[in-house]
Write an enzyme that holds these catalytic residues in place. Structure first.
Site, PDB file in Angstrom:
ATOM      1  N   CYS A  95       5.386 -29.668  -2.226  1.00  0.00           N
ATOM      2  CA  CYS A  95       3.913 -29.933  -2.402  1.00  0.00           C
ATOM      3  C   CYS A  95       3.445 -31.028  -1.702  1.00  0.00           C
ATOM      4  CB  CYS A  95       3.731 -29.896  -3.815  1.00  0.00           C
ATOM      5  SG  CYS A  95       4.372 -28.498  -4.735  1.00  0.00           S
ATOM      6  N   HIS A 369      -4.303 -25.549  -5.336  1.00  0.00           N
ATOM      7  CA  HIS A 369      -3.071 -25.842  -4.812  1.00  0.00           C
ATOM      8  C   HIS A 369      -2.372 -25.117  -4.000  1.00  0.00           C
ATOM      9  CE1 HIS A 369       0.068 -28.538  -4.707  1.00  0.00           C
ATOM     10  NE2 HIS A 369       0.810 -28.279  -5.815  1.00  0.00           N
TER      11      HIS A 369
HETATM   12  N1  COA Z   1      -6.080 -22.550 -14.910  1.00  0.00           N
HETATM   13  C1  COA Z   1      -7.026 -21.942 -15.373  1.00  0.00           C
HETATM   14  N2  COA Z   1      -7.139 -20.415 -15.308  1.00  0.00           N
HETATM   15  C2  COA Z   1      -6.179 -19.770 -14.403  1.00  0.00           C
HETATM   16  C3  COA Z   1      -5.100 -20.474 -13.901  1.00  0.00           C
HETATM   17  C4  COA Z   1      -4.962 -21.814 -14.076  1.00  0.00           C
HETATM   18  N3  COA Z   1      -4.078 -22.462 -13.354  1.00  0.00           N
HETATM   19  N4  COA Z   1      -4.395 -19.551 -13.369  1.00  0.00           N
HETATM   20  C5  COA Z   1      -5.036 -18.273 -13.642  1.00  0.00           C
HETATM   21  N5  COA Z   1      -6.172 -18.555 -14.290  1.00  0.00           N
HETATM   22  C6  COA Z   1      -7.021 -17.392 -14.848  1.00  0.00           C
HETATM   23  C7  COA Z   1      -7.351 -16.223 -13.952  1.00  0.00           C
HETATM   24  O1  COA Z   1      -8.539 -16.763 -13.179  1.00  0.00           O
HETATM   25  C8  COA Z   1      -7.524 -15.268 -14.767  1.00  0.00           C
HETATM   26  O2  COA Z   1      -8.912 -15.326 -15.534  1.00  0.00           O
HETATM   27  P1  COA Z   1      -9.497 -13.959 -15.866  1.00  0.00           P
HETATM   28  O3  COA Z   1      -8.791 -13.088 -16.745  1.00  0.00           O
HETATM   29  O4  COA Z   1     -10.793 -14.387 -16.551  1.00  0.00           O
HETATM   30  O5  COA Z   1     -10.002 -13.405 -14.718  1.00  0.00           O
HETATM   31  C9  COA Z   1      -6.551 -15.324 -15.829  1.00  0.00           C
HETATM   32  O6  COA Z   1      -6.236 -16.944 -15.892  1.00  0.00           O
HETATM   33  C10 COA Z   1      -5.054 -14.672 -15.641  1.00  0.00           C
HETATM   34  O7  COA Z   1      -4.791 -14.800 -14.215  1.00  0.00           O
HETATM   35  P2  COA Z   1      -3.453 -14.543 -13.637  1.00  0.00           P
HETATM   36  O8  COA Z   1      -3.403 -14.574 -12.274  1.00  0.00           O
HETATM   37  O9  COA Z   1      -3.034 -13.369 -14.176  1.00  0.00           O
HETATM   38  O10 COA Z   1      -2.279 -15.857 -14.339  1.00  0.00           O
HETATM   39  P3  COA Z   1      -0.808 -15.863 -14.346  1.00  0.00           P
HETATM   40  O11 COA Z   1      -0.533 -15.803 -15.662  1.00  0.00           O
HETATM   41  O12 COA Z   1      -0.219 -14.766 -13.286  1.00  0.00           O
HETATM   42  O13 COA Z   1      -0.688 -17.308 -13.853  1.00  0.00           O
HETATM   43  C11 COA Z   1       0.017 -19.659 -14.171  1.00  0.00           C
HETATM   44  C12 COA Z   1      -1.040 -18.615 -14.597  1.00  0.00           C
HETATM   45  C13 COA Z   1      -0.394 -20.777 -14.809  1.00  0.00           C
HETATM   46  C14 COA Z   1       1.432 -19.250 -14.498  1.00  0.00           C
HETATM   47  C15 COA Z   1      -0.072 -19.616 -12.386  1.00  0.00           C
HETATM   48  O14 COA Z   1      -1.120 -20.224 -12.018  1.00  0.00           O
HETATM   49  C16 COA Z   1       0.964 -20.697 -12.284  1.00  0.00           C
HETATM   50  O15 COA Z   1       2.042 -20.630 -12.079  1.00  0.00           O
HETATM   51  N6  COA Z   1       0.630 -22.148 -12.003  1.00  0.00           N
HETATM   52  C17 COA Z   1       1.405 -23.214 -11.505  1.00  0.00           C
HETATM   53  C18 COA Z   1       1.519 -23.057 -10.096  1.00  0.00           C
HETATM   54  C19 COA Z   1       2.710 -24.307  -9.609  1.00  0.00           C
HETATM   55  O16 COA Z   1       3.589 -24.600 -10.364  1.00  0.00           O
HETATM   56  N7  COA Z   1       2.421 -24.956  -8.271  1.00  0.00           N
HETATM   57  C20 COA Z   1       3.323 -25.798  -8.146  1.00  0.00           C
HETATM   58  C21 COA Z   1       3.162 -27.135  -8.909  1.00  0.00           C
HETATM   59  S1  COA Z   1       4.273 -28.212  -8.602  1.00  0.00           S
END
Ligand code: COA
Length: 422
Positions: A95, A369
């Protein structure tokens, strides 16, 4: 013989910066997004830039190979912006790929090889379902001792968060306050993936429930909303959905030139005063999970090179891939003492109108990100803030010294840059 303190062989200036919108774009590839960012960067150069004058490209990208099935992305994006046959190099440090690409560009100019260098980052993550994105990102952990035992990135940062809570007495509400602040900033950033405050998201859910004739949730404020496991499910305790940065597509670009020609491009160039980079052991090997040696090392190198101290920095964009990461970052950077960052956040010191505004762009949490691009996305915010072009999220004070902090994985890499006008 003791090695001399690192310094730039000659001055380097930032004369342009721009980014694509961050978000989920099913019809766009990482190269399309890079072209968008490149055009935004070109538009930002006061006196213009001829593409043919750019001598080299360094582009941060974590894994176009796994995300899109496209390796060797540097010459491809170079071709799409008209740079062929100039040297084009992909930089991969998880990252922090974008931040390290910036540093490589700075070093290339400081060494005297080139005068005009394009640095950028691009990542297209939303092609894959969340489980596969999680696996792909986990490749940046120590796969022998962490990934293979089931650790994901939310899980690794959850371990840091529980260690922080145990050591300093912080609670989950303190993490939530970081997210609330960053979404408030992101709500004012038209290029952010989530340009909505948590209050706005909460109110729209209440409105939806009313319209559908469903039971109306009794959330009194954002903390109530964030404590509701239906609205804000646990991903890896204590990290919930709104503690995590999202999965994002996006790209960003910046133009660097030798200081002595900077006025040919820009009315008021921004100097790169300091660059620092460090490394750390994998998370499972660390004695203390509440601090990152790479960040402290990178920060000290950058401060010493710039001849400044943490208290001199007006604003900073820091790597808040998870809310806990922002607290660790602002302690590692020396803005707050160990164990004090959560209290400072609660007291509003890191808000846009606080004494040390952090992540005025919305941060990775709200802006998004796209991993390989995030480090350059931070530079774009500093560019706008230092030029007083940040619109509704512009901080009120003069920004003469600003800092970016970009972390790879759980801190195996960290790169810190200091920008200023002297
Ligand atoms: N923060 C807030 N809302 C989020 C979000 C986040 N990070 N990610 C998704 N959403 C929202 C979407 O907009 C959606 O909203 P809606 O239902 O109102 O349309 C809902 O949550 C579901 O979205 P979805 O894409 O199905 O979520 P998901 O469960 O597949 O993914 C996480 C959510 C947190 C697991 C994913 O964003 C993730 O893995 N994040 C971390 C990424 C990471 O590790 N990056 C590297 C860092 S070192």
């Amino acid at each position: 013989m003791s090695p001399r303190a690192p310094k730039l062989g000659r001055g380097v200036a930032l004369v342009g910066a721009g980014m694509s919108r961050f978000g989920a774009f099913p019809d766009k590839t990482s190269r399309d997004l890079f072209v968008e960012a490149f055009h935004a960067m070109v538009k930002s150069v006061d006196k213009g830039i001829e593409t043919g004058d750019i001598q080299a490209l360094y582009v941060g990208n974590f894994s176009s190979d796994l995300f899109e099935g496209q390796g060797h992305i540097a010459p491809i994006v170079a071709d799409w912006v008209g740079l062929v046959p100039k040297p084009a190099t992909r930089v991969e440090d998880a990252c922090s790929s974008g931040g390290v690409a910036l540093r490589e560009g700075i070093i290339a100019i400081a060494s005297g090889i080139y005068d005009i260098v394009l640095v950028g980052g691009t990542e297209k993550m939303t092609n894959l379902p969340t489980e596969r994105v999680t696996d792909t990102l986990a490749a940046a952990s120590d796969t022998l001792y962490e990934g293979s035992c089931g650790f994901t990135f939310p899980g690794l940062y959850a371990a840091m968060a529980t260690a922080y809570m145990a050591k300093y007495g912080a609670s989950v509400e303190h993490f939530m306050k970081v997210g609330i602040k960053n979404h408030r900033n992101g709500a004012l950033n038209p290029k952010a993936q989530f340009n909505k405050s948590i209050r706005d998201l909460m109110d729209s859910r209440i409105e939806k429930a009313k319209q559908k004739g469903e039971a109306v949730p009794d959330w009194r404020n954002e903390i109530d909303f964030l404590k509701d496991s239906k609205a804000n499910p646990i991903v890896a305790w204590p990290m919930r959905l709104f503690d995590c940065s999202p999965i994002t597509d996006g790209a960003a670009c910046a133009l660097l030139v030798a200081e002595d020609i900077a006025k040919d491009f820009c009315h008021d160039p921004i100097q790169i005063l300091g660059t620092g980079q460090g490394s750390d052991h994998a998370l499972h090997e660390r004695q203390d999970l509440t601090t990152i040696l790479a960040a402290r090392t990178a920060a000290r190198e950058a401060y010493d090179m710039a001849g400044v101290e943490p208290e001199d920095i007006a604003i900073a964009e820091v790597h808040d891939c998870f809310t806990i990461a922002e607290l660790v970052a602002i302690e590692d950077l020396g803005f707050f003492k160990p164990g004090e960052a959560y209290k400072a956040t609660e007291a509003g010191l890191t808000a846009r109108d606080g004494s040390k505004p952090i992540n005025t762009s919305g941060g990775l949490k709200s802006k998004g990100h796209p991993v390989g691009a995030s480090g350059i996305g931070q530079v774009v915010e500093i560019w706008h803030q230092m030029r007083k072009e940040a619109g509704a999220r512009q901080v009120q004070k003069d920004v003469n010294l600003a800092l970016t902090h970009n972390v790879g994985a759980t801190g195996g890499t960290c790169v810190v840059h200091i920008f200023g006008r002297r």
